[in-house]
Design an enzyme around this catalytic site. Structure first.
Site, PDB file in Angstrom:
ATOM      1  N   ASP A   4       0.840  -1.121   0.051  1.00  0.00           N
ATOM      2  CA  ASP A   4       0.009   0.081   0.045  1.00  0.00           C
ATOM      3  C   ASP A   4       0.984   1.084  -0.043  1.00  0.00           C
ATOM      4  OD1 ASP A   4      -2.415   1.655   0.105  1.00  0.00           O
ATOM      5  OD2 ASP A   4      -2.146   1.521   2.362  1.00  0.00           O
ATOM      6  N   GLU A  65      -1.079  -0.846  -4.944  1.00  0.00           N
ATOM      7  CA  GLU A  65      -2.407   0.020  -5.140  1.00  0.00           C
ATOM      8  C   GLU A  65      -2.108   0.843  -6.327  1.00  0.00           C
ATOM      9  OE1 GLU A  65      -4.720   3.415  -2.818  1.00  0.00           O
ATOM     10  OE2 GLU A  65      -4.771   1.428  -1.983  1.00  0.00           O
ATOM     11  N   ASP A 138      -2.840   1.052   6.903  1.00  0.00           N
ATOM     12  CA  ASP A 138      -1.976   0.728   5.967  1.00  0.00           C
ATOM     13  C   ASP A 138      -1.571  -0.660   5.673  1.00  0.00           C
ATOM     14  OD1 ASP A 138      -1.528   3.781   5.098  1.00  0.00           O
ATOM     15  OD2 ASP A 138      -1.296   3.567   7.175  1.00  0.00           O
TER      16      ASP A 138
END
Length: 194
Positions: A4, A65, A138
């Protein structure tokens, strides 16, 4: 390996996929960089951490991501820069990188592409049968990215196969057209009417 990306907090995770939808969490962490540090140093910190993880865990694939829109342009830029550092580190090691949108990840993990962070964290905890919820968000997001990719990988492979077959069919068709054009006799039009 699920990542992430972010400048302030970059979530890192490694999971192992088993049969069907079985997944096991192997490691998870969050790399933090102070906002007051120069951008180059922050990216270097992220790069060093990611490279250490790749060299230690030797992942088969990296799921990152995909940044496509964000209300805050500077946040989106920082996230994209961190994602670039991660993709570069993977490319140096010849590790495939796949990007997934937040809605794809949420849909894969919760069944709802608009799920909130709390719902994603709850489902990640259940799917991986963790004793406690991963924090901060996260870390949960990095695990969710890895889960999403493991579950979507067979479909991604089938789509790539289908695209390759379609490209081969197009190539053969174009070759057939070209060959037919070379053998065709020119058609002459008469000057008289119909």
């Amino acid at each position: 390996m699920g990542v992430d990306p972010g400048l302030t907090r970059c979530g890192l995770s490694v999971i192992q996929s088993g049969k069907g939808r079985q997944v096991i969490a192997l490691d998870v962490d969050v790399v933090r960089t102070p906002a007051e540090h120069p951008l180059a140093h922050r990216l270097l910190t992220i790069s060093d951490a990611v490279e250490h993880w790749m060299d230690t865990h030797r992942p088969d694939v990296i799921a990152v991501e995909r940044v496509f829109a964000h209300q805050n342009a500077s946040t989106a830029m920082g996230t994209a820069q961190a994602a670039g550092v991660i993709a570069l580190a993977a490319a140096r090691r010849d590790i495939d990188v796949h990007f997934h949108t937040p809605s794809e990840v949420k849909a894969a993990v919760t069944g709802n592409g608009r799920a909130g962070k709390a719902q994603v964290t709850e489902m990640v905890t259940r799917i991986l049968t963790l004793q406690q919820k991963p924090t901060p968000a996260d870390a949960a997001d990095a695990l969710a990215l890895a889960i999403c990719h493991c579950w979507r990988a067979p479909m991604i492979a089938r789509m790539a196969e289908a695209e390759a077959m379609a490209a081969e069919q197009r190539r053969k068709y174009q070759a057939t057209l070209k060959a037919a054009k070379g053998h065709a006799k020119p058609v002459r039009m008469s000057r008289s009417g119909t």
